[in-house]
Motif scaffolding. Structure first.
Motif, PDB file in Angstrom:
ATOM      1  N   GLU A 259       0.794  -1.234   0.008  1.00 18.77           N
ATOM      2  CA  GLU A 259       0.006   0.000   0.027  1.00 18.77           C
ATOM      3  C   GLU A 259       0.925   1.151  -0.065  1.00 18.77           C
ATOM      4  OE1 GLU A 259      -3.318   0.402  -0.226  1.00 18.77           O
ATOM      5  OE2 GLU A 259      -3.638  -1.947  -0.166  1.00 18.77           O
ATOM      6  N   ARG A 260       0.751   2.023  -1.012  1.00 20.14           N
ATOM      7  CA  ARG A 260       1.615   3.066  -1.102  1.00 20.14           C
ATOM      8  C   ARG A 260       1.461   4.197  -0.053  1.00 20.14           C
ATOM      9  NH1 ARG A 260       1.250   5.183  -7.457  1.00 20.14           N
ATOM     10  NH2 ARG A 260       2.104   3.290  -8.281  1.00 20.14           N
ATOM     11  N   ALA A 261       0.286   4.409   0.558  1.00 18.38           N
ATOM     12  CA  ALA A 261       0.210   5.496   1.410  1.00 18.38           C
ATOM     13  C   ALA A 261       0.862   4.985   2.784  1.00 18.38           C
ATOM     14  CB  ALA A 261      -1.435   5.668   1.806  1.00 18.38           C
ATOM     15  N   TRP A 262       0.600   3.503   3.113  1.00 18.20           N
ATOM     16  CA  TRP A 262       1.350   3.011   4.245  1.00 18.20           C
ATOM     17  C   TRP A 262       2.716   2.986   4.018  1.00 18.20           C
ATOM     18  CZ3 TRP A 262      -1.875  -2.215   4.920  1.00 18.20           C
ATOM     19  CH2 TRP A 262      -3.187  -1.847   5.015  1.00 18.20           C
ATOM     20  N   ILE A 263       3.283   2.702   3.025  1.00 14.36           N
ATOM     21  CA  ILE A 263       4.641   2.709   2.826  1.00 14.36           C
ATOM     22  C   ILE A 263       5.449   4.065   2.984  1.00 14.36           C
ATOM     23  CG2 ILE A 263       6.680   2.498   1.093  1.00 14.36           C
ATOM     24  CD1 ILE A 263       5.022   0.416  -0.461  1.00 14.36           C
ATOM     25  N   LYS A 264       4.483   5.012   2.748  1.00 13.26           N
ATOM     26  CA  LYS A 264       5.015   6.521   2.722  1.00 13.26           C
ATOM     27  C   LYS A 264       5.069   6.861   4.242  1.00 13.26           C
ATOM     28  CE  LYS A 264       3.965  11.179   1.374  1.00 13.26           C
ATOM     29  NZ  LYS A 264       2.984  11.993   0.667  1.00 13.26           N
ATOM     30  N   ALA A 265       3.997   6.434   5.005  1.00 12.31           N
ATOM     31  CA  ALA A 265       3.865   6.656   6.347  1.00 12.31           C
ATOM     32  C   ALA A 265       5.093   6.029   7.435  1.00 12.31           C
ATOM     33  CB  ALA A 265       2.579   6.327   6.937  1.00 12.31           C
ATOM     34  N   ALA A 266       5.419   4.802   6.891  1.00  9.13           N
ATOM     35  CA  ALA A 266       6.444   4.053   7.434  1.00  9.13           C
ATOM     36  C   ALA A 266       7.784   4.603   7.112  1.00  9.13           C
ATOM     37  CB  ALA A 266       6.453   2.442   7.120  1.00  9.13           C
ATOM     38  N   LYS A 267       7.900   5.064   5.861  1.00 10.08           N
ATOM     39  CA  LYS A 267       9.265   5.606   5.622  1.00 10.08           C
ATOM     40  C   LYS A 267       9.517   6.860   6.076  1.00 10.08           C
ATOM     41  CE  LYS A 267      11.893   6.341   1.258  1.00 10.08           C
ATOM     42  NZ  LYS A 267      11.762   6.266  -0.301  1.00 10.08           N
ATOM     43  N   LYS A 268       8.531   7.783   6.338  1.00 11.05           N
ATOM     44  CA  LYS A 268       8.736   9.163   6.784  1.00 11.05           C
ATOM     45  C   LYS A 268       8.886   9.095   8.474  1.00 11.05           C
ATOM     46  CE  LYS A 268       6.135  13.484   7.610  1.00 11.05           C
ATOM     47  NZ  LYS A 268       6.737  13.554   9.020  1.00 11.05           N
ATOM     48  N   ALA A 269       8.397   7.949   9.074  1.00 14.08           N
ATOM     49  CA  ALA A 269       8.844   7.642  10.423  1.00 14.08           C
ATOM     50  C   ALA A 269      10.219   7.320  10.459  1.00 14.08           C
ATOM     51  CB  ALA A 269       7.800   6.636  11.093  1.00 14.08           C
ATOM     52  N   SER A 270      10.683   6.376   9.759  1.00 12.95           N
ATOM     53  CA  SER A 270      12.145   5.786   9.687  1.00 12.95           C
ATOM     54  C   SER A 270      13.116   6.947   9.628  1.00 12.95           C
ATOM     55  CB  SER A 270      12.282   4.916   8.734  1.00 12.95           C
ATOM     56  OG  SER A 270      11.752   3.700   8.810  1.00 12.95           O
TER      57      SER A 270
END
Length: 282
Positions: A259-270
């Motif tokens: 899921e693109r939105a989920w990947i974006k959220a996880a990447k931002k946190a990292s």
């Protein structure tokens, strides 16, 4: 620069137990600084850390490892030397959180073992880890990993207090949580309060979307906000680490998966909370 007690390590659990897929996950939503790894029951206690499913982490990231040895054998002491050899094989510079039989509340419900056997075995394991810590391994930590469900829906014989092995044995309190159980304080609150009552930090070895209920990306962002701003006990000022459960589970879907939105959220946190794992300390 952030201090070691302000750090949160972000990680994941991928499909491959030995971590061969981890570089791909790291590219998608890293930099990831810890990995969730565990053994199958048939694996027992591996001969060495290098031979375990966490062996590939050394020199790359921290580890959260759990094993599933026969709990009766652990409780009896017959595995003491095997466990000590395994723990002593962990490189002294490697940051490792170790446990056995994560989510014991589920195993107690299924009668995999009794509460007394679990507590006797887990207590013995923790004491062995403490012995090895005292031999000069400041980056080795014990962690007890329970489910958030046991805190939000406590049952007699499977509460956090029931499963607790005793004070001064657990360094960090872990709770595995999913979206269908709750959000922010309603999900993590009982585990945070229990850890606070014991004077130890908390962590999240597994986090993801449940296979039921809303799967809006706002849930991920809400949990990230909560974990990065909520301390439990001890010196740590927030959740010590969190690992996305990016693999299919019996009650969950891969998170962040594809899921693109989920990947974006996880990447931002990292990226927002990236910290050198070699400097990490509870």
């Amino acid at each position: 620069m952030a201090k070691e007690h302000d750090a949160i390590l972000w990680g994941s659990a991928g499909d491959d137990l030995e971590g061969s897929d981890y570089s791909r996950l790291d590219e998608r939503y890293g930099p990831l600084t810890i990995r969730r790894a565990y053994q199958r029951p048939d694996d027992g206690i591996p001969k060495s850390w290098k031979a375990s499913n966490a062996g590939s982490d050394v020199g790359k990231r921290a580890s959260c490892w759990s094993g599933k040895p026969d709990m009766g054998d652990v409780a009896s002491g017959s595995l003491d030397e095997r466990i000590l050899g395994f723990l002593r094989s962990i490189p002294k510079s490697h940051v490792a959180f170790v446990t056995i039989w994560h989510e014991p509340d589920a195993k107690l419900k299924n009668e995999t073992f009794s509460l007394s056997t679990y507590k006797d075995g887990f207590r013995r394991f923790c004491r062995l880890v403490k012995q090895v810590q005292g031999e000069g391994r400041p980056h080795l930590y014990t962690v007890q990993i329970v489910t958030t469900w046991a805190g939000t829906n406590p049952s007699k014989g499977r509460t956090y207090a029931d499963m607790w092995p005793g004070d001064d044995l657990v360094d960090c309190y872990g709770a595995d949580g999913y979206s269908h159980v709750g959000s922010k304080k309603s999900l993590w609150g009982p585990a945070v309060e229990f850890a606070r009552s014991k004077g130890i930090p908390w962590c999240v070895p597994e986090i993801g979307y449940g296979d039921k209920g809303s799967q809006d990306v706002s849930w991920m962002n809400d949990q990230i906000d909560y974990m990065t701003s909520t301390p439990a006990g001890g010196k740590h000022t927030r959740c010590a680490f969190a690992c996305w459960f990016d693999t299919a589970g019996p009650i969950s879907v891969p998170t962040p998966g594809d899921e693109r939105a989920w990947i974006k959220a996880a990447k931002k946190a990292s990226r927002d909370y990236h910290f050198d794992y070699t400097r990490f300390a509870l």
